[in-house]
Write a protein that holds these residues in place. Structure first.
Motif, short mmCIF file in Angstrom:
data_model
loop_
_atom_site.label_atom_id
_atom_site.label_comp_id
_atom_site.label_asym_id
_atom_site.label_seq_id
_atom_site.Cartn_x
_atom_site.Cartn_y
_atom_site.Cartn_z
N TYR A 231 41.06 8.74 -8.39
CA TYR A 231 40.59 7.94 -7.25
C TYR A 231 39.09 7.73 -7.32
N THR A 232 38.67 6.49 -7.06
CA THR A 232 37.24 6.20 -6.92
C THR A 232 36.98 5.46 -5.62
N ILE A 256 38.67 12.89 -8.91
CA ILE A 256 37.71 11.96 -8.28
C ILE A 256 36.67 11.54 -9.31
N VAL A 257 36.36 10.26 -9.35
CA VAL A 257 35.28 9.76 -10.21
C VAL A 257 33.96 10.20 -9.58
N GLU A 258 33.41 11.29 -10.10
CA GLU A 258 32.24 11.92 -9.47
C GLU A 258 31.04 10.99 -9.39
N GLN A 260 30.97 7.94 -8.88
CA GLN A 260 31.14 6.94 -7.82
C GLN A 260 31.51 7.58 -6.49
N ALA A 261 31.51 8.91 -6.44
CA ALA A 261 31.72 9.62 -5.17
C ALA A 261 30.39 9.76 -4.42
N TYR A 283 34.92 3.26 -14.82
CA TYR A 283 34.77 4.72 -14.79
C TYR A 283 36.11 5.40 -14.54
N ALA A 284 36.93 4.82 -13.68
CA ALA A 284 38.23 5.40 -13.38
C ALA A 284 39.13 5.39 -14.61
N ALA A 298 41.42 2.63 -6.28
CA ALA A 298 40.02 2.32 -5.95
C ALA A 298 39.96 1.63 -4.60
#
Length: 564
Positions: A231-232, A256-258, A260-261, A283-284, A298
């Protein structure tokens, strides 16, 4: 020149430093000055959205105060009860979103109207839910949805938690137009409003109540939650509710896409935080391959839109909004049928530019399809009608632009609800040895190969807006009788509320008036042309049905060439 006159007035005012610097940088540039001052930021579909900066055609604290004052006057005109019920204010992670939320509360407070304001960024659907939960009179969320970083906006909601329909929006516009001097709008001090109880901060309790409602979506017989998901939030406000929701649903392997978190309105990893775009999944997809994820999710910055990508032969394939909508509709109706909860008066609601595949699926389950104009406010309006009349039971609503609503505790498209349901749906098909792509192909084999496309043409500035009007007028005044070799069976003109059939016979359209043209062709294909209500774009929609995937692709291309 009106623009130059307003420019001079703005230069004489004590502006915040960044706005003063911007004006100083365009001294003598007549084009830049005219663009910033030839009109106020448009109040269109869902509210107001525009580029950040100085001037009346930009998003800044002064144009925010003007729309907040219009809202305040509208509420005040509806009496003391409306004022006491107050306004819920939320905001996403964009640049100046928090500041604009505070300015909104300050103007409301100066007019004696209570504001409930979130301590942290939260999604648009949570704002919609909160308006209903607190029995507030209105709601505001500061967001520009999926637009690039230079944009922000002001979305406005009524007491039912739905975006305002044109009737009520026009009342607020009329109040805004009574503001004679944008710099004289009163904005009370934050501390004073807090002490008076006119500004009340909210967060934890509303998060808990929202999560409780999200859990009502979970199918009781779904036990295997071992699927790996990525998840992003694309730097946006979906992070907390989506992660908490997936965890509460029982998913054990959520990655989690860090990068983009990080909640950052500059969107440093993606130039266009739109989950409709493959680039938003870069990125995901990288993380998905590293961890072996089956599914990528996303959400856009205010988490009202959801994009989904499915693993396919080691790569990831992005589903369109129409495809995901069809899958969700079929899954929801199928599970309701299996559970014995499918209503006999069920209705599915979609927009006039959304795929007809959904109509076929709904019909298969004896569910009626209703079409609305573009904009989720019209879907919410139908839900309210159903509740009042009892004529139908809402089962699902969606639009092609990645917006879906399952349960009606929110009254706008809700990517949080849908993220959880899509993960559950993917798990359901996995237990049958299928992916979501397999399920989609099954729908095509059953109902026909539907394909859609959207092409957007940008028309910036005053000159661009005039050019867009000319294009629409040309199509109206000299409509084609044939497109790509197919005769035009009928022309639906939603601005005049009239359908013109091939034989010249005319019938009425019962939907509200809006600047949309739709050409229905003799083979069942269709083309719609619609100016965007929030961006300087004209949108061209195409829809076809083929006997095979390749035939559908070929038809779409023929229509594009013919129209564009």
């Amino acid at each position: 020149m009106v623009g130059q006159k307003l420019f001079n007035q703005w230069q004489e005012v004590a502006l915040p430093g960044y706005l003063a610097e911007e004006l100083e940088s365009i001294v003598g540039d007549t084009v830049a000055i005219e663009d910033r001052f030839y009109k106020y930021v448009s109040f269109g579909t869902g509210g107001m959205r525009g580029v950040l900066g100085a001037g009346i055609n930009r998003m800044n604290i002064f144009t925010i105060r003007r729309v907040a004052q219009g809202l305040a006057q509208y509420i005040t005109s509806n009496g003391e009860v409306a004022m006491n019920r107050g306004v819920v204010v939320a905001y996403d992670t964009r640049q100046f979103s928090y500041e604009f939320a505070i300015e909104t509360a300050r103007v409301l407070g100066a007019n004696g109207i209570k504001a409930y304001i979130y301590k942290e960024a939260r999604p648009t659907p949570q704002l919609s839910f909160t308006v209903r939960e607190l029995n507030a009179y209105a709601g505001v969320v500061i967001t520009a949805s999926h637009n690039p970083k230079q944009y922000n906006g002001f979305k406005l909601y009524g007491e039912d938690g739905a975006q305002l329909t044109p009737l009520y929006a026009n009342e607020i516009i009329q109040h805004m137009e009574t503001v004679e001097d944008i710099f004289l709008i009163e904005a009370a001090e934050q501390l004073m409003l807090e002490q008076q109880g006119l500004l009340q901060w909210i967060l934890e309790e509303m998060d808990e109540r929202f999560l409780e409602k999200l859990l009502t979506l979970k199918e009781k017989n779904q036990n295997d939650m071992s699927m790996k998901l990525v998840y992003t939030p694309l730097h946006g406000a979906g992070l907390r509710p989506v992660c908490e929701g997936l965890k509460a649903f029982g998913f054990e392997h959520v990655y989690i896409v860090e990068e983009q978190a990080v909640q950052d309105g500059a969107f440093p990893t993606v130039p266009y935080p739109n989950p409709e775009e493959v680039a938003a999944f870069e990125y995901a997809m990288k993380l998905g391959k590293e961890v072996g994820a089956e599914l990528l999710l996303a959400t856009d910055p205010d988490a009202d839109r959801l994009g989904v990508a499915v693993r396919n032969n080691g790569e990831y394939e992005l589903l369109t909004g129409n495809q995901l909508g069809a899958l969700l509709l079929d899954y929801i109706l199928k599970t309701k049928q299996q559970n014995g909860t499918l209503p006999t008066n069920g209705a599915m609601i979609k927009t006039i530019v959304t795929s007809e595949l959904g109509t076929q699926i709904a019909s298969h389950y004896s569910v009626e399809t209703m079409n609305t104009l573009t904009g989720f406010k019209y879907i919410a309006e139908k839900i309210a009608e159903f509740e009042e009349s009892g004529s139908h039971t809402y089962v699902f609503g969606y639009e092609e632009s990645y917006g879906y609503l399952i349960e009606t505790f929110a009254r706008d498209k809700d990517a949080v609800q849908v993220a959880l349901k899509v993960a559950e749906m993917a798990t359901y098909y996995a237990t049958l040895g299928k992916t979501l792509l397999d399920a989609l192909n099954g729908l095509y084999e059953q109902f026909g190969y539907y394909k859609e496309a959207l092409v957007s043409k940008t028309f910036e500035g005053k000159q661009g807006q005039e050019q867009m009007k000319v294009i629409l007028n040309n199509f109206r005044q000299q409509p084609p009788v044939e497109i790509a070799g197919f005769g035009v069976a009928r022309l639906e003109d939603y601005l005049v509320g009239e359908v013109t059939h091939a034989d010249g016979y005319k019938t009425m359209i019962t939907l509200p008036k809006e600047n949309v043209l739709k050409f229905m062709l003799e083979d069942g294909s269709w083309i719609a042309i619609r100016p965007s209500g929030t961006e300087p774009k004209c949108k061209f929609y195409f829809g076809v049905k083929g006997d095979s995937a390749q035939q559908a692709i070929d038809k779409i291309e023929q229509l594009k060439v013919s129209i564009l």
